[in-house]
Design a protein around this motif. Structure first.
Motif, PDB file in Angstrom:
ATOM      1  N   PHE A   1      13.686  52.169  55.357  1.00 26.97           N
ATOM      2  CA  PHE A   1      13.490  52.470  54.128  1.00 26.97           C
ATOM      3  C   PHE A   1      14.844  52.258  53.289  1.00 26.97           C
ATOM      4  O   PHE A   1      15.345  53.352  52.584  1.00 26.97           O
ATOM      5  CB  PHE A   1      12.711  53.791  53.718  1.00 26.97           C
ATOM      6  CG  PHE A   1      11.327  53.424  54.153  1.00 26.97           C
ATOM      7  CD1 PHE A   1      10.402  52.893  53.638  1.00 26.97           C
ATOM      8  CD2 PHE A   1      10.971  54.244  55.526  1.00 26.97           C
ATOM      9  CE1 PHE A   1       9.057  52.615  54.197  1.00 26.97           C
ATOM     10  CE2 PHE A   1       9.854  54.093  55.880  1.00 26.97           C
ATOM     11  CZ  PHE A   1       8.890  53.273  55.516  1.00 26.97           C
ATOM     12  N   ARG A   2      15.533  51.439  53.246  1.00 25.42           N
ATOM     13  CA  ARG A   2      16.775  51.117  52.595  1.00 25.42           C
ATOM     14  C   ARG A   2      16.774  51.483  51.255  1.00 25.42           C
ATOM     15  O   ARG A   2      15.953  50.788  50.465  1.00 25.42           O
ATOM     16  CB  ARG A   2      17.609  49.907  52.987  1.00 25.42           C
ATOM     17  CG  ARG A   2      19.093  49.689  52.863  1.00 25.42           C
ATOM     18  CD  ARG A   2      19.345  48.000  53.181  1.00 25.42           C
ATOM     19  NE  ARG A   2      18.995  47.824  54.513  1.00 25.42           N
ATOM     20  CZ  ARG A   2      20.016  48.099  55.431  1.00 25.42           C
ATOM     21  NH1 ARG A   2      21.176  48.502  55.264  1.00 25.42           N
ATOM     22  NH2 ARG A   2      19.470  47.484  56.711  1.00 25.42           N
ATOM     23  N   GLY A   3      17.730  52.101  50.638  1.00 25.90           N
ATOM     24  CA  GLY A   3      17.739  52.483  49.273  1.00 25.90           C
ATOM     25  C   GLY A   3      16.801  53.602  48.574  1.00 25.90           C
ATOM     26  O   GLY A   3      17.178  54.217  47.689  1.00 25.90           O
TER      27      GLY A   3
ATOM     28  N   TRP B   1      15.056  50.462  62.298  1.00 26.79           N
ATOM     29  CA  TRP B   1      14.470  49.727  62.823  1.00 26.79           C
ATOM     30  C   TRP B   1      14.460  49.811  64.541  1.00 26.79           C
ATOM     31  O   TRP B   1      13.532  49.387  65.240  1.00 26.79           O
ATOM     32  CB  TRP B   1      14.496  48.111  62.353  1.00 26.79           C
ATOM     33  CG  TRP B   1      14.150  47.909  61.136  1.00 26.79           C
ATOM     34  CD1 TRP B   1      14.826  47.696  60.037  1.00 26.79           C
ATOM     35  CD2 TRP B   1      12.693  47.599  60.799  1.00 26.79           C
ATOM     36  NE1 TRP B   1      14.088  47.484  59.000  1.00 26.79           N
ATOM     37  CE2 TRP B   1      12.757  47.414  59.619  1.00 26.79           C
ATOM     38  CE3 TRP B   1      11.659  47.469  61.533  1.00 26.79           C
ATOM     39  CZ2 TRP B   1      11.610  47.107  59.056  1.00 26.79           C
ATOM     40  CZ3 TRP B   1      10.356  47.167  61.200  1.00 26.79           C
ATOM     41  CH2 TRP B   1      10.274  46.979  59.626  1.00 26.79           C
ATOM     42  N   GLU B   2      15.428  50.200  64.875  1.00 26.18           N
ATOM     43  CA  GLU B   2      15.773  50.664  66.534  1.00 26.18           C
ATOM     44  C   GLU B   2      14.772  51.534  66.881  1.00 26.18           C
ATOM     45  O   GLU B   2      14.611  51.371  68.053  1.00 26.18           O
ATOM     46  CB  GLU B   2      17.248  50.666  66.678  1.00 26.18           C
ATOM     47  CG  GLU B   2      18.140  49.887  66.415  1.00 26.18           C
ATOM     48  CD  GLU B   2      18.624  49.668  64.991  1.00 26.18           C
ATOM     49  OE1 GLU B   2      19.392  48.713  64.463  1.00 26.18           O
ATOM     50  OE2 GLU B   2      18.048  50.508  64.111  1.00 26.18           O
TER      51      GLU B   2
ATOM     52  N   GLY C   1       7.840  47.074  55.529  1.00 27.36           N
ATOM     53  CA  GLY C   1       8.592  45.856  54.922  1.00 27.36           C
ATOM     54  C   GLY C   1       9.006  44.955  56.186  1.00 27.36           C
ATOM     55  O   GLY C   1       8.752  44.841  57.160  1.00 27.36           O
ATOM     56  N   GLU C   2      10.051  43.679  55.674  1.00 29.44           N
ATOM     57  CA  GLU C   2      10.410  43.022  56.585  1.00 29.44           C
ATOM     58  C   GLU C   2      11.291  43.616  57.776  1.00 29.44           C
ATOM     59  O   GLU C   2      12.219  44.413  57.484  1.00 29.44           O
ATOM     60  CB  GLU C   2      11.250  41.812  55.886  1.00 29.44           C
ATOM     61  CG  GLU C   2      11.576  40.546  56.711  1.00 29.44           C
ATOM     62  CD  GLU C   2      10.099  39.744  56.917  1.00 29.44           C
ATOM     63  OE1 GLU C   2      10.305  39.113  57.895  1.00 29.44           O
ATOM     64  OE2 GLU C   2       9.422  39.747  56.137  1.00 29.44           O
ATOM     65  N   PRO C   3      10.962  43.275  59.245  1.00 29.04           N
ATOM     66  CA  PRO C   3      11.690  43.939  60.064  1.00 29.04           C
ATOM     67  C   PRO C   3      12.980  43.271  60.228  1.00 29.04           C
ATOM     68  O   PRO C   3      13.483  42.182  59.727  1.00 29.04           O
ATOM     69  CB  PRO C   3      11.162  43.287  61.496  1.00 29.04           C
ATOM     70  CG  PRO C   3       9.696  42.925  61.066  1.00 29.04           C
ATOM     71  CD  PRO C   3       9.757  42.480  59.428  1.00 29.04           C
ATOM     72  N   GLY C   4      14.059  44.254  60.546  1.00 23.49           N
ATOM     73  CA  GLY C   4      15.555  43.918  60.501  1.00 23.49           C
ATOM     74  C   GLY C   4      16.319  44.792  61.548  1.00 23.49           C
ATOM     75  O   GLY C   4      15.704  45.328  62.497  1.00 23.49           O
TER      76      GLY C   4
END
Length: 368
Positions: free
Chosen positions: A287-289, A242-243, A279-282
């Motif tokens: 794309f975790r997983g 996300w960074e 997906g939801e910003p964080g």
């Protein structure tokens, strides 16, 4: 060459991926190497310690190797005092080529690691600099052409073999340039000719059908549609954080990345629709997983569920992105930049695909 100060010779260790400890001498200040005609700090001894000795036998082995290494260090120190540097020429040929190869993979991209593993299997885990001959390299060339894919058991494609061989020859070139190989072996090696690759891609209607089809692995679906809209390789998608996503001066979003394959720094625009697949910003991975394993059987299953019978891999989504851009009138130079190609010639193949599509469309009209 005269030594202005007394050089300190220190015995050091470098941990390898295998768990072994490679012993080398660290010269400070650096000393003149007459073979490569420049200052040099490291001399790998071709001696290894067992990283975690399990019994007295392995402890004794380590102690014996350390005694030998300390003896070499003392000999080198005496030679430097006497301004005798010829040992650097003599010891290079006994240096560990396989360890040198492994060290270089840390500076490069994934293909180097793959080729290293194949070469390690080829030479049964042992190869010194002096062993790197024209004959050995040609034998490895033949070996590469017969490598089989683990999943299918089929021999790898001609272009995969050509890519592996090209990577190995790049290593040989570096080793010669750095003075580890006395002969430029590359001059005597034949290349593996590349075949014109068949570009497999999806038409826009197929992409829409895929988007409308449920996928059991939700993150795979999002990452795939994101690839169709950005052209990112799987290696870059797996590393996207996300960074790396931020607002650009024009008010839209962009990605600032360093590509895993070519180590190219790039700032790429990101459409609102492409961003929605993130997906939801964080924080952390976008794309975790997601894993490479998802791009194999789960990806094939999803294509089948969508009624797409084409033989296409996840990388084909990158081809899809490029062909869609050119079909919509984007110039080849811009497409090249969007794909982070270093050379426009690499992008030209997509223009040829579109030309063929135009030819097929023209031939589809008949009055007979």
């Amino acid at each position: 060459m005269e030594s202005a100060t007394i050089t300190k010779v220190t015995l050091r260790q470098e941990k390898l991926r295998s768990g072994k400890l490679s012993l080398y001498l660290d010269y400070y200040p650096p000393i003149w190497n007459p073979h490569i005609k420049k200052m040099s700090r490291r001399e790998f001894l071709g001696l290894y310690l067992i990283g975690k000795p399990k019994d007295k036998f392995e402890l004794d082995y380590n102690e014996e190797i350390m005694l030998k290494a300390r003896g070499i260090r003392a000999t080198r120190e005496l030679a430097i005092i006497n301004e005798e540097f010829g040992f650097l020429d003599r010891t290079k040929k006994h240096a560990d080529f396989l360890a040198y190869f492994e060290a270089k993979t840390k500076e490069k991209y994934q293909k180097w690691e793959i080729v290293y593993k194949h070469f390690k299997d080829f030479c049964n885990g042992r190869c010194l600099m002096k062993d790197v001959t024209i004959g050995l390299c040609n034998d490895f060339r033949s070996y590469i052409l017969k490598i089989r894919v683990k999943q299918s058991g089929n021999i790898i494609s001609r272009n995969s073999a050509a890519g592996y061989w090209s990577t190995f020859r790049a290593l040989l070139k570096i080793a010669y340039k750095e003075g580890w190989l006395k002969e430029n072996v590359n001059d005597y090696l034949d290349s593996i000719e590349w075949e014109d690759p068949k570009i497999n891609y999806l038409e826009i209607e197929e992409v829409k059908r895929l988007a409308a089809t449920p996928c059991k692995v939700e993150v795979l679906k999002r990452a795939s549609l994101f690839a169709c809209m950005t052209g990112l390789r799987i290696s870059d998608i797996l590393q996207l954080r996300w960074e790396n996503i931020e607002m650009s001066p024009d008010g839209g979003y962009c990605m600032r990345i360093r590509t895993q394959k070519t180590k190219t720094q790039a700032t790429l625009p990101l459409s609102d629709e492409a961003l929605s697949y993130c997906g939801e910003p964080g924080r952390g991975m976008v794309f975790r997983g997601l894993s490479r394993a998802h791009t194999r059987e789960p990806f094939k299953k999803w294509l089948k569920d969508a009624g797409i019978k084409k033989k296409i891999t996840f990388h084909g989504l990158r081809h899809t992105y490029a062909t869609l851009l050119i079909t919509n009138g984007t110039d080849i130079y811009t497409v090249s930049k969007m794909l982070t190609h270093k050379n426009v010639a690499t992008t030209q193949i997509y223009a040829e695909v579109i030309s063929q599509k135009k030819r097929d469309a023209a031939n589809s009209i008949t009055l007979k």
